[in-house]
Design a protein around this motif. Structure first.
Motif, PDB file in Angstrom:
ATOM      1  N   GLY A   1       5.267 -33.214  13.779  1.00 26.84           N
ATOM      2  CA  GLY A   1       5.494 -34.567  14.270  1.00 26.84           C
ATOM      3  C   GLY A   1       5.843 -34.593  15.738  1.00 26.84           C
ATOM      4  O   GLY A   1       5.854 -33.564  16.413  1.00 26.84           O
ATOM      5  N   LYS A   2       6.172 -35.781  16.236  1.00 24.18           N
ATOM      6  CA  LYS A   2       6.432 -35.945  17.665  1.00 24.18           C
ATOM      7  C   LYS A   2       7.665 -35.179  18.123  1.00 24.18           C
ATOM      8  O   LYS A   2       7.813 -34.900  19.319  1.00 24.18           O
ATOM      9  CB  LYS A   2       6.580 -37.423  17.999  1.00 24.18           C
ATOM     10  CG  LYS A   2       7.749 -38.118  17.319  1.00 24.18           C
ATOM     11  CD  LYS A   2       7.823 -39.583  17.727  1.00 24.18           C
ATOM     12  CE  LYS A   2       9.012 -40.284  17.069  1.00 24.18           C
ATOM     13  NZ  LYS A   2       9.089 -41.714  17.475  1.00 24.18           N
ATOM     14  N   ASP A   3       8.555 -34.835  17.203  1.00 27.91           N
ATOM     15  CA  ASP A   3       9.759 -34.087  17.568  1.00 27.91           C
ATOM     16  C   ASP A   3       9.576 -32.578  17.438  1.00 27.91           C
ATOM     17  O   ASP A   3      10.496 -31.812  17.715  1.00 27.91           O
ATOM     18  CB  ASP A   3      10.935 -34.531  16.691  1.00 27.91           C
ATOM     19  CG  ASP A   3      11.313 -35.986  16.921  1.00 27.91           C
ATOM     20  OD1 ASP A   3      11.184 -36.450  18.077  1.00 27.91           O
ATOM     21  OD2 ASP A   3      11.704 -36.657  15.952  1.00 27.91           O
ATOM     22  N   SER A   4       8.393 -32.146  17.015  1.00 31.10           N
ATOM     23  CA  SER A   4       8.129 -30.711  16.850  1.00 31.10           C
ATOM     24  C   SER A   4       7.987 -30.039  18.211  1.00 31.10           C
ATOM     25  O   SER A   4       7.461 -30.624  19.163  1.00 31.10           O
ATOM     26  CB  SER A   4       6.861 -30.496  16.031  1.00 31.10           C
ATOM     27  OG  SER A   4       6.967 -31.081  14.745  1.00 31.10           O
ATOM     28  N   ASP A   5       8.455 -28.816  18.301  1.00 29.44           N
ATOM     29  CA  ASP A   5       8.401 -28.058  19.545  1.00 29.44           C
ATOM     30  C   ASP A   5       7.118 -27.234  19.585  1.00 29.44           C
ATOM     31  O   ASP A   5       6.977 -26.235  18.886  1.00 29.44           O
ATOM     32  CB  ASP A   5       9.611 -27.130  19.639  1.00 29.44           C
ATOM     33  CG  ASP A   5       9.650 -26.344  20.938  1.00 29.44           C
ATOM     34  OD1 ASP A   5       8.781 -26.569  21.808  1.00 29.44           O
ATOM     35  OD2 ASP A   5      10.549 -25.493  21.084  1.00 29.44           O
TER      36      ASP A   5
END
Length: 380
Positions: free
Chosen positions: A55-59
């Motif tokens: 998701g958008k918070d994945s590094d």
């Protein structure tokens, strides 16, 4: 002193128009996640789970995070949807297994060397080392068709990633067309690298008829005299004519070809203007990639360093030289880390055998300092 590591991460510059392609591929994979194929394959099941949880918070800098990189989206978009799961399985084992230090029965990718001979002497290449390129030292030669067929027979159904390239120029092997014909349609992630100097109509047709995924032209400059200074014995005008001929034949005679073309170069010195190079080469190819310079050409003479990070190639790929010898990496171009050969030996047994196991353990213990040339190498 710890040197800057050479990280084999994605080197391809920006690709355009991929947002919609990425989402459509993910949608198809999501619709297939409950199939019996997935349920009965733990690796594939985990790959899909990891992909869908991205998701958008994945590094994206976390090597254990699995997502569809831009060039992977481009590659998958040219496949039939029925091949997505096979390809996803390959990408997961290629990207994530080296990060979590896990192996499968076969290497995710095998690099086969049609020829160790090269017509160039690029300033950053190990061909400049006479210990390799001097014929009297026994490292120069071309692979036989019989050996190539045996390798392909072992890999078919067990491996998806096969690259024809390593220490030499593949087009030096006059039976390359037969190589390509024999491997056609047997793997999803196939690639060949060439400097394009020897590219002719016969080789062009062989490449386009072989159902390859990617053709890489190796080039590091957009003008003379810099090109010839970096790629000694090279001729940019001749290379451009050959590449232009390739695209004319591709467009006129193979309009349905899904082959991806790429220029890949090495950032060697400050004279190279990367933006100019990208702008110049994008007129000729689908993708442009550049990697940082790594002193491949003198690793055996380099100073030892204190790098302790394990080399990812030990879990990612196998190199098979023209004479059947196996090397765990191409930085060890004189093959001092291995006495293995695929002649009368199984690739799967070598991959899971003593040489690879011992070398992986050395790296996992942070002891590469005591293993040459690993102690002098910066690749992780």
């Amino acid at each position: 002193m710890i040197k800057k590591v050479y990280d084999k991460s994605n080197s391809i510059l920006e690709l355009r128009g991929l947002v919609e392609k990425r989402q459509s591929i993910i949608d198809v994979i999501n619709s297939q996640k409950s199939s019996s194929i997935v349920k009965n394959d733990p690796l594939l099941k985990q790959a899909i789970s990891d992909l869908l949880s991205f998701g958008k918070d994945s590094d994206i800098h976390d090597k254990k995070v699995f997502y569809l990189r831009d060039h992977v989206v481009e590659e998958m978009s040219r496949l039939d949807v029925s091949q997505y799961l096979r390809y996803l399985r390959y990408r997961y084992s290629y990207e994530i297994y080296p990060a979590i230090k896990k192996t499968t029965n076969y290497p995710p990718l095998v690099q086969i060397e049609p020829a160790s001979i090269c017509n160039y002497r690029c300033v950053f290449c190990y061909q400049t080392d006479a210990r390799l390129s001097d014929k009297k030292n026994g490292h120069m030669g071309v692979m036989s068709l019989e050996l190539f067929k045996d390798i392909i027979d072992q890999l078919e159904g067990n491996v998806e990633g096969v690259t024809l390239a390593s220490r030499g120029e593949p087009t030096v092997n006059k039976r390359l067309g037969e190589f390509l014909q024999y491997m056609s349609g047997k793997f999803l992630a196939t690639k060949i690298n060439t400097n394009a100097y020897l590219l002719n109509e016969k080789i062009i047709h062989s490449i386009l008829e072989a159902d390859l995924q990617t053709l890489v032209f190796s080039a590091d400059a957009a003008s003379e005299p810099l090109y010839s200074k970096l790629r000694v014995n090279g001729d940019l005008e001749r290379v451009l004519k050959n590449i232009d001929k390739f695209h004319q034949i591709k467009e006129n005679q193979y309009p349905n070809s899904q082959l991806i073309t790429r220029v890949s170069g090495v950032r060697y010195n400050d004279q190279q203007n990367i933006k100019d190079m990208e702008g110049f080469w994008q007129e000729y190819v689908d993708q442009v990639a550049f990697v940082d310079y790594n002193p491949w050409e003198n690793v055996y003479d380099a100073d030892k360093n204190d790098i302790v990070t394990p080399c990812s190639d030990l879990w990612r790929r196998m190199f098979i030289w023209w004479d059947g010898k196996v090397a765990p990496c191409d930085v060890d171009y004189l093959t001092r880390l291995s006495n293995e050969t695929v002649i009368n030996n199984k690739i799967s047994e070598i991959w899971n055998g003593k040489m690879y196991t011992n070398l992986r353990n050395v790296h996992l213990k942070g002891a590469r300092y005591f293993k040459d040339p690993c102690s002098r190498c910066v690749v992780v």
